[in-house]
Design a protein around this motif. Sequence first.
Motif, short mmCIF file in Angstrom:
data_model
loop_
_atom_site.label_atom_id
_atom_site.label_comp_id
_atom_site.label_asym_id
_atom_site.label_seq_id
_atom_site.Cartn_x
_atom_site.Cartn_y
_atom_site.Cartn_z
N PHE A 87 41.46 85.27 33.24
CA PHE A 87 41.33 84.37 32.09
C PHE A 87 41.62 82.93 32.51
CE2 PHE A 87 42.25 88.54 30.29
CZ PHE A 87 41.22 88.65 29.37
N ALA A 88 42.57 82.76 33.44
CA ALA A 88 42.82 81.42 33.97
C ALA A 88 41.62 80.94 34.77
CB ALA A 88 44.07 81.44 34.84
N GLY A 89 40.94 81.86 35.46
CA GLY A 89 39.71 81.49 36.16
C GLY A 89 38.62 81.04 35.20
N LEU A 90 38.47 81.76 34.09
CA LEU A 90 37.49 81.35 33.08
C LEU A 90 37.84 79.98 32.50
CD1 LEU A 90 37.02 84.74 31.18
CD2 LEU A 90 35.34 83.59 32.64
N LEU A 91 39.14 79.71 32.33
CA LEU A 91 39.57 78.40 31.83
C LEU A 91 39.18 77.30 32.81
CD1 LEU A 91 41.16 77.02 29.52
CD2 LEU A 91 43.20 77.23 30.96
N SER A 92 39.33 77.56 34.11
CA SER A 92 38.93 76.58 35.12
C SER A 92 37.43 76.35 35.10
CB SER A 92 39.37 77.07 36.50
OG SER A 92 38.88 76.21 37.52
N ASP A 93 36.65 77.42 34.90
CA ASP A 93 35.19 77.27 34.82
C ASP A 93 34.79 76.44 33.61
OD1 ASP A 93 34.23 78.59 37.13
OD2 ASP A 93 34.54 80.54 36.20
N ARG A 94 35.61 76.44 32.59
CA ARG A 94 35.30 75.66 31.39
C ARG A 94 35.85 74.23 31.47
NH1 ARG A 94 33.79 76.51 26.12
NH2 ARG A 94 33.58 78.74 26.53
N LEU A 95 37.12 74.08 31.86
CA LEU A 95 37.77 72.77 31.85
C LEU A 95 37.65 72.02 33.17
CD1 LEU A 95 41.11 73.59 29.96
CD2 LEU A 95 38.94 72.74 29.01
N GLY A 96 37.60 72.75 34.27
CA GLY A 96 37.55 72.10 35.58
C GLY A 96 38.73 72.47 36.44
N ARG A 97 38.60 72.19 37.74
CA ARG A 97 39.66 72.54 38.70
C ARG A 97 40.86 71.59 38.58
NH1 ARG A 97 35.93 76.15 38.32
NH2 ARG A 97 34.27 76.13 39.88
N LYS A 98 40.58 70.30 38.41
CA LYS A 98 41.66 69.31 38.43
C LYS A 98 42.69 69.50 37.32
CE LYS A 98 40.83 65.06 39.54
NZ LYS A 98 40.29 63.69 39.70
N PRO A 99 42.27 69.60 36.05
CA PRO A 99 43.30 69.71 35.00
C PRO A 99 44.11 70.99 35.08
CG PRO A 99 41.08 70.01 34.08
CD PRO A 99 40.91 69.52 35.48
N THR A 100 43.49 72.11 35.45
CA THR A 100 44.24 73.37 35.50
C THR A 100 45.21 73.40 36.68
OG1 THR A 100 42.26 74.32 36.57
CG2 THR A 100 42.60 74.79 34.23
N MET A 101 44.82 72.82 37.81
CA MET A 101 45.73 72.78 38.97
C MET A 101 46.83 71.74 38.76
SD MET A 101 43.19 73.38 42.22
CE MET A 101 44.46 74.11 43.25
N ALA A 102 46.49 70.61 38.13
CA ALA A 102 47.51 69.60 37.85
C ALA A 102 48.56 70.13 36.88
CB ALA A 102 46.85 68.33 37.29
N GLY A 103 48.15 70.98 35.94
CA GLY A 103 49.10 71.58 35.02
C GLY A 103 50.12 72.45 35.75
#
Length: 442
Positions: free
Chosen positions: A310-326
Amino acid sequence: MNTGSVTPVGSPESNGGGSPPGKLSGAQRKAIVAGTIGNTVEWVDWALYSIFAKIIADEFFPKGDGAVALLSTLAVFAVGFVMRPVGAAVLGAYADRHGRKKGMTLTVALMAGAGFAIAVTPSYESIGVVSPLLLLVARLVQGFSAGGEFGSSSAFLVESAARGRRAFAGSWQQVSVAGGVLIASLLGTLTTSTLSDDALHSWGWRAAFVFGGLLGLVGLWLRVSVEDTESYTEAQGSGRTRTNPVKAMFVEHPAATLRVAGITVAGTLTYYIWVNYLPTYANLTTGIPLKTALLSQTLCLIVFVIALPFAGLLSDRLGRKPTMAGFAGGFVVLAWPLLHLLGDSFLSLFLVQLVGMLLILGYSANCAVIMAEQFPAEVRATGIALPYALAVAVFGGTAPYVTTWLHESGHSDLLWIYVSAAALISLVVYLTMPETKDKEFK
């Protein structure tokens, strides 16, 4: 170019000739399942060492000072990581030249063989100094295997992805790693809860390694059954494969190589502290029973494994930068309160582990895909594996040793500074790197 009769995974044909973005074809689902299960069983053997670190210390090193024996065991753990860059260079290049399938088959065979070797190595009391030397050799082989595994399996999974689902597919690489740790944790919980101390030390921990080795044989069978990816077969067919992928990576992609190392710093440090070593560390520092700490780890890992896709799906939707920065920003802020909340109760340990693992989702769901997106197919396995392994060797492999040393020297209160500093380094990398979610991928 695919010269065989089987359509390569990830090709337009394997995607149904025109399936809409985000829909996995049958061939893609099979590839993800085979890649995930094969990687899971390989990481069982790797994780068992840290799960049984205190028992291994008693078995393979002279009795007397328990802290020295444990530090010696963790030093062997760290030395195993020295071989990871070597394995990354050799086996990553092998996967770029000869295919992801052959690379993954070789790594799982090496890991399983070394696991069996640890299981049957006699104790220090039986054969003296030869015992820790054999342990060291087996751990070096496991480190060599692990070094090549990440690049090969990550490239295979991401290259097998449906359009717009690269992070989702790549997240299964970390599902498999966490799954391997989960199985190892279950084995640890089962043996420590049901066996007496004498039985656990004499044969129980060895039985866990034998079981892990047998699972490795299952992974070997699964990997033999899959086909290679379209990205590799096209690179091979068009003559783009390199005789020296390591040199090509450094010469042609220096910025991407440095970026992968920077991406890894915080991820590997927090992963090896929270996901692998925290039960042993909590037992050492707070006195909480090891079986209680392993139960907490097991429950948190179940949540972690379920949440990863589900976190992978979130990255596919929002992008790599915001999810990794979080992820990184969360540890910059929360490292101090989390580590200071660690106590001798199940609830305190569970909360510390759970919050940390939920933060790590931002790294683990992204690491395979973001690294794969930095390189073309002809150097992708090497480009993922080698800079990642170098960063893991420096920050991940030493994490259990450093945390134990800080405790033994009376400076446990400084661990949060180490974690926060690593998170800050990676946060800068995440905020300054280009977004690759919509990058063309070959």
